[in-house]
Design a protein around this motif. Sequence first.
Motif, PDB file in Angstrom:
ATOM      1  N   LEU A 158      11.158 -45.215  11.568  1.00  0.00           N
ATOM      2  CA  LEU A 158       9.851 -45.842  11.687  1.00  0.00           C
ATOM      3  C   LEU A 158       9.500 -45.942  13.164  1.00  0.00           C
ATOM      4  O   LEU A 158      10.385 -45.971  14.019  1.00  0.00           O
ATOM      5  CB  LEU A 158       9.879 -47.245  11.090  1.00  0.00           C
ATOM      6  N   ASN A 171      -0.275 -48.983  15.138  1.00  0.00           N
ATOM      7  CA  ASN A 171      -0.014 -49.018  13.710  1.00  0.00           C
ATOM      8  C   ASN A 171       1.400 -48.505  13.480  1.00  0.00           C
ATOM      9  O   ASN A 171       1.983 -47.868  14.362  1.00  0.00           O
ATOM     10  CB  ASN A 171      -1.032 -48.172  12.946  1.00  0.00           C
ATOM     11  N   TYR A 172       1.954 -48.783  12.328  1.00  0.00           N
ATOM     12  CA  TYR A 172       3.311 -48.356  12.003  1.00  0.00           C
ATOM     13  C   TYR A 172       3.285 -46.977  11.363  1.00  0.00           C
ATOM     14  O   TYR A 172       2.379 -46.647  10.605  1.00  0.00           O
ATOM     15  CB  TYR A 172       3.984 -49.365  11.067  1.00  0.00           C
ATOM     16  N   CYS A 173       4.315 -46.210  11.683  1.00  0.00           N
ATOM     17  CA  CYS A 173       4.436 -44.856  11.144  1.00  0.00           C
ATOM     18  C   CYS A 173       5.806 -44.688  10.502  1.00  0.00           C
ATOM     19  O   CYS A 173       6.825 -45.082  11.078  1.00  0.00           O
ATOM     20  CB  CYS A 173       4.279 -43.839  12.273  1.00  0.00           C
ATOM     21  N   LEU A 213      -2.275 -52.250   5.484  1.00  0.00           N
ATOM     22  CA  LEU A 213      -1.238 -53.276   5.335  1.00  0.00           C
ATOM     23  C   LEU A 213      -1.863 -54.594   4.935  1.00  0.00           C
ATOM     24  O   LEU A 213      -1.264 -55.461   4.398  1.00  0.00           O
ATOM     25  CB  LEU A 213      -0.434 -53.416   6.632  1.00  0.00           C
ATOM     26  N   TYR A 239       6.304 -47.746  15.960  1.00  0.00           N
ATOM     27  CA  TYR A 239       5.116 -48.592  16.092  1.00  0.00           C
ATOM     28  C   TYR A 239       4.381 -48.262  17.377  1.00  0.00           C
ATOM     29  O   TYR A 239       4.998 -48.084  18.432  1.00  0.00           O
ATOM     30  CB  TYR A 239       5.519 -50.062  16.138  1.00  0.00           C
ATOM     31  N   TYR A 242      -2.498 -50.775   9.661  1.00  0.00           N
ATOM     32  CA  TYR A 242      -2.164 -49.622   8.828  1.00  0.00           C
ATOM     33  C   TYR A 242      -0.728 -49.168   9.025  1.00  0.00           C
ATOM     34  O   TYR A 242      -0.118 -49.389  10.064  1.00  0.00           O
ATOM     35  CB  TYR A 242      -3.075 -48.439   9.150  1.00  0.00           C
ATOM     36  N   CYS A 243      -0.234 -48.481   7.997  1.00  0.00           N
ATOM     37  CA  CYS A 243       0.980 -47.689   8.072  1.00  0.00           C
ATOM     38  C   CYS A 243       0.548 -46.263   7.752  1.00  0.00           C
ATOM     39  O   CYS A 243      -0.262 -46.048   6.849  1.00  0.00           O
ATOM     40  CB  CYS A 243       2.005 -48.175   7.046  1.00  0.00           C
ATOM     41  N   TRP A 244       1.060 -45.310   8.502  1.00  0.00           N
ATOM     42  CA  TRP A 244       0.693 -43.913   8.262  1.00  0.00           C
ATOM     43  C   TRP A 244       1.933 -43.042   8.200  1.00  0.00           C
ATOM     44  O   TRP A 244       2.986 -43.403   8.722  1.00  0.00           O
ATOM     45  CB  TRP A 244      -0.302 -43.411   9.304  1.00  0.00           C
ATOM     46  N   LEU A 264       8.442 -50.756   3.356  1.00  0.00           N
ATOM     47  CA  LEU A 264       7.149 -51.443   3.455  1.00  0.00           C
ATOM     48  C   LEU A 264       7.329 -52.953   3.611  1.00  0.00           C
ATOM     49  O   LEU A 264       6.576 -53.592   4.350  1.00  0.00           O
ATOM     50  CB  LEU A 264       6.262 -51.097   2.264  1.00  0.00           C
ATOM     51  N   ILE A 324       8.128 -53.324   7.307  1.00  0.00           N
ATOM     52  CA  ILE A 324       6.938 -53.094   8.131  1.00  0.00           C
ATOM     53  C   ILE A 324       6.008 -54.307   8.061  1.00  0.00           C
ATOM     54  O   ILE A 324       5.444 -54.720   9.076  1.00  0.00           O
ATOM     55  CB  ILE A 324       6.220 -51.800   7.706  1.00  0.00           C
ATOM     56  N   ARG A 325       5.882 -54.891   6.889  1.00  0.00           N
ATOM     57  CA  ARG A 325       4.974 -56.040   6.719  1.00  0.00           C
ATOM     58  C   ARG A 325       5.483 -57.320   7.388  1.00  0.00           C
ATOM     59  O   ARG A 325       4.776 -58.318   7.393  1.00  0.00           O
ATOM     60  CB  ARG A 325       4.675 -56.249   5.239  1.00  0.00           C
TER      61      ARG A 325
END
Length: 158
Positions: free
Chosen positions: A65, A81-83, A158, A67, A120-122, A107, A110-111
């Motif tokens: 991951l 955003n997180y990837c 998110l 950021y 967002y996460c992409w 997830l 990430i949250r």
Amino acid sequence: MITLRKITLENRRSIFNLEVSEDQRRFVASNLSSVASCYVLATNGGHPFPFAIYADEQPVGFVMLAYGITGYEEPSIADYNYCIMRLMIDKQYQNRGYGREAMKKILEFIRTFPAGPAHYCWIPYKPDNVAAKKLYESFGFRDNGEIFNNESITVLRL
């Protein structure tokens, strides 16, 4: 039970030895290459999060991951955003639901916004990786129409 664990001196070799099947190798970099990419990101202001994916006490996969990738040529969604840059389950552990369970844990992590706030996460993925697209869509990800480095970009609010 699936858990995400830090890469350590003790587990690194087993994580580096995990591989996808031959026909999937075009979709994901090796875990060793991904961990090296984490080093490059971290030393250039990024926030990488590499994790081993465990089923009980057995390493079965890897996820990388990141950021707020800034200063690199990246898709428009990348900034702050997180990837999910890499996600793999070893070929001998596929089709057991581990990828789906790992995605839930990813997830959840990430949250918690471990590196900062995001909307967002992409995920970048190869358009012909139908299994990955199906998995991502089942969690609510939707393609944003952007193609970057020959990869589709799929996004989750998110």
